[in-house]
Design an enzyme around this catalytic site. Sequence first.
Site, short mmCIF file in Angstrom:
data_model
loop_
_atom_site.label_atom_id
_atom_site.label_comp_id
_atom_site.label_asym_id
_atom_site.label_seq_id
_atom_site.Cartn_x
_atom_site.Cartn_y
_atom_site.Cartn_z
N ASP A 195 0.87 -1.19 0.00
CA ASP A 195 0.00 0.00 0.00
C ASP A 195 0.90 1.24 0.00
O ASP A 195 1.83 1.34 0.82
CB ASP A 195 -0.90 -0.02 1.25
N ASN B 49 -1.87 13.34 -4.06
CA ASN B 49 -3.02 13.82 -4.83
C ASN B 49 -3.40 15.24 -4.42
O ASN B 49 -3.65 16.10 -5.26
CB ASN B 49 -4.22 12.91 -4.62
N ASP C 222 -1.64 9.65 -10.48
CA ASP C 222 -1.70 8.63 -11.54
C ASP C 222 -0.31 8.30 -12.07
O ASP C 222 0.03 7.12 -12.26
CB ASP C 222 -2.57 9.13 -12.71
N GLU D 260 -4.51 2.44 -4.41
CA GLU D 260 -3.04 2.40 -4.34
C GLU D 260 -2.60 1.14 -3.60
O GLU D 260 -1.62 1.14 -2.90
CB GLU D 260 -2.47 3.68 -3.70
P1 GH3 Z 1 -1.53 5.45 4.25
O1 GH3 Z 1 -0.06 5.62 4.29
O2 GH3 Z 1 -2.11 5.27 5.60
O3 GH3 Z 1 -1.92 4.34 3.33
O4 GH3 Z 1 -2.12 6.82 3.68
P2 GH3 Z 1 -2.78 7.06 2.28
O5 GH3 Z 1 -2.93 8.51 2.09
O6 GH3 Z 1 -2.01 6.35 1.24
O7 GH3 Z 1 -4.14 6.29 2.44
P3 GH3 Z 1 -5.61 6.64 2.08
O8 GH3 Z 1 -6.30 5.32 2.00
O9 GH3 Z 1 -6.16 7.65 3.01
O10 GH3 Z 1 -5.55 7.30 0.66
C1 GH3 Z 1 -5.34 6.58 -0.50
C2 GH3 Z 1 -5.48 7.55 -1.61
O11 GH3 Z 1 -5.19 6.96 -2.87
C3 GH3 Z 1 -6.85 8.12 -1.73
C4 GH3 Z 1 -7.14 8.15 -3.20
O12 GH3 Z 1 -7.47 9.42 -3.62
C5 GH3 Z 1 -5.86 7.71 -3.84
N1 GH3 Z 1 -6.07 6.92 -5.03
C6 GH3 Z 1 -6.67 5.73 -5.13
N2 GH3 Z 1 -6.72 5.33 -6.41
C7 GH3 Z 1 -6.15 6.31 -7.15
C8 GH3 Z 1 -5.92 6.50 -8.56
O13 GH3 Z 1 -6.24 5.65 -9.40
N3 GH3 Z 1 -5.31 7.64 -8.94
C9 GH3 Z 1 -4.93 8.59 -8.04
N4 GH3 Z 1 -4.32 9.68 -8.48
N5 GH3 Z 1 -5.14 8.45 -6.72
C10 GH3 Z 1 -5.75 7.34 -6.28
MG MG Z 2 -1.94 4.23 1.29
MG MG Z 3 -4.87 2.15 0.78
MG MG Z 4 -5.80 3.44 3.47
#
Ligand code: GH3
Ligand code: MG
Ligand code: MG
Ligand code: MG
Length: 311
Positions: free
Chosen positions: A195, A203, A212, A237
């Site tokens: 992760d 973002n 992305d 992610e």
């Molecule tokens: P942690 O270290 O605890 O995992 O923090 P985090 O910020 O990575 O975790 P969180 O689950 O809060 O956020 C994951 C983010 O990933 C939120 C979402 O906007 C982003 N994300 C998910 N899929 C995509 C994608 O396809 N493209 C982009 N640009 N961002 C994405």
């Molecule tokens: Mg994360």
């Molecule tokens: Mg996650």
């Molecule tokens: Mg998360």
Amino acid sequence: YVLKESQHSYEYAFRLLHRLESNSQVKILVAEDSDATRNFIRHVLAPHRYQIVDARDGEEALRILQAQPDIDMLVVDHSMPGISGFELVKLLRQKMKRNDLVILGLSADTKGSLSAMFIKHGADDFLRKPFCPEELNCRVISTLERRDMLRALKKAAQFDALTGLNNRRAFSEQGIQQFQQAQRNGQQLSVAMLDMDLFKQINDEYGHAAGDAALIAFSRAFAAAFPDALLGRLGGEEFAMISAQPAERLSRELDQLRNHCRQLKYAVGAPPLSFSAGIHQGVPEDLESLLHLADQQLYQAKRQGRGRTNW
Ligand code: GH3
Ligand code: MG
Ligand code: MG
Ligand code: MG
Ligand code: MG
């Protein structure tokens, strides 16, 4: 030539032109015992720039298909000495799917049942002899188009559009197969969950496009680092891997990947990419429970400060 062939339809003219660009890559095997018919087919298909290969009977066709796995289409007569066209189709369809090899059956039979037999046993289309050049061309083109659509559909269903990695469904399907095989052989498997760290920040501060780009750059590095493992993007992610390697070795290799990721450039001024990972190794009960155990290790890695691998 295109104008002459497509005088009935503009749409067909476009399809023809579109195909002409790539037809030199298309290999067609013509299995037909009559020299006259074989030469006629060659003559009709020549302006379309296909590569044509000839076989005089079923056995020769089988040999050629074995030696040249890049053959796209088989045009096959029914009545030939030795193995019949119909038997050949039956045999081939046991191992070659419609997106690997397109089959067009031919016969001078007038009873009508042969066309049904050909199609029931896996031919994609059928032509009754004698046929006119236009008819052969249309059928060759439409079966190739159908094959291309089938390929595109399969690709879209299997791979994640952003990263090109296996999507969740494909990862699970292949993962379950690997697990069943490992169970039969009494082998252990390792499952890793990954992760990205603080990805929301990327973002929020650099834009979704930067996020992305980071996911694409990471996926490329991930795939290059583990060419022999089953990889997938489970969503967002989050990524996963199934490998026959012991957890200890995977953990080391994931640390190397993390070091490499820190150097990846994905957006101007953006912070280094990092991820946390959890691994579980064991004799598999089922995929879901191992993924869950790996996820618990991942959770610990996050709690212990991120940027690490737990197992
Ligand atoms: P942690 O270290 O605890 O995992 O923090 P985090 O910020 O990575 O975790 P969180 O689950 O809060 O956020 C994951 C983010 O990933 C939120 C979402 O906007 C982003 N994300 C998910 N899929 C995509 C994608 O396809 N493209 C982009 N640009 N961002 C994405
Ligand atoms: Mg994360
Ligand atoms: Mg996650
Ligand atoms: Mg998360
Ligand atoms: Mg014949």
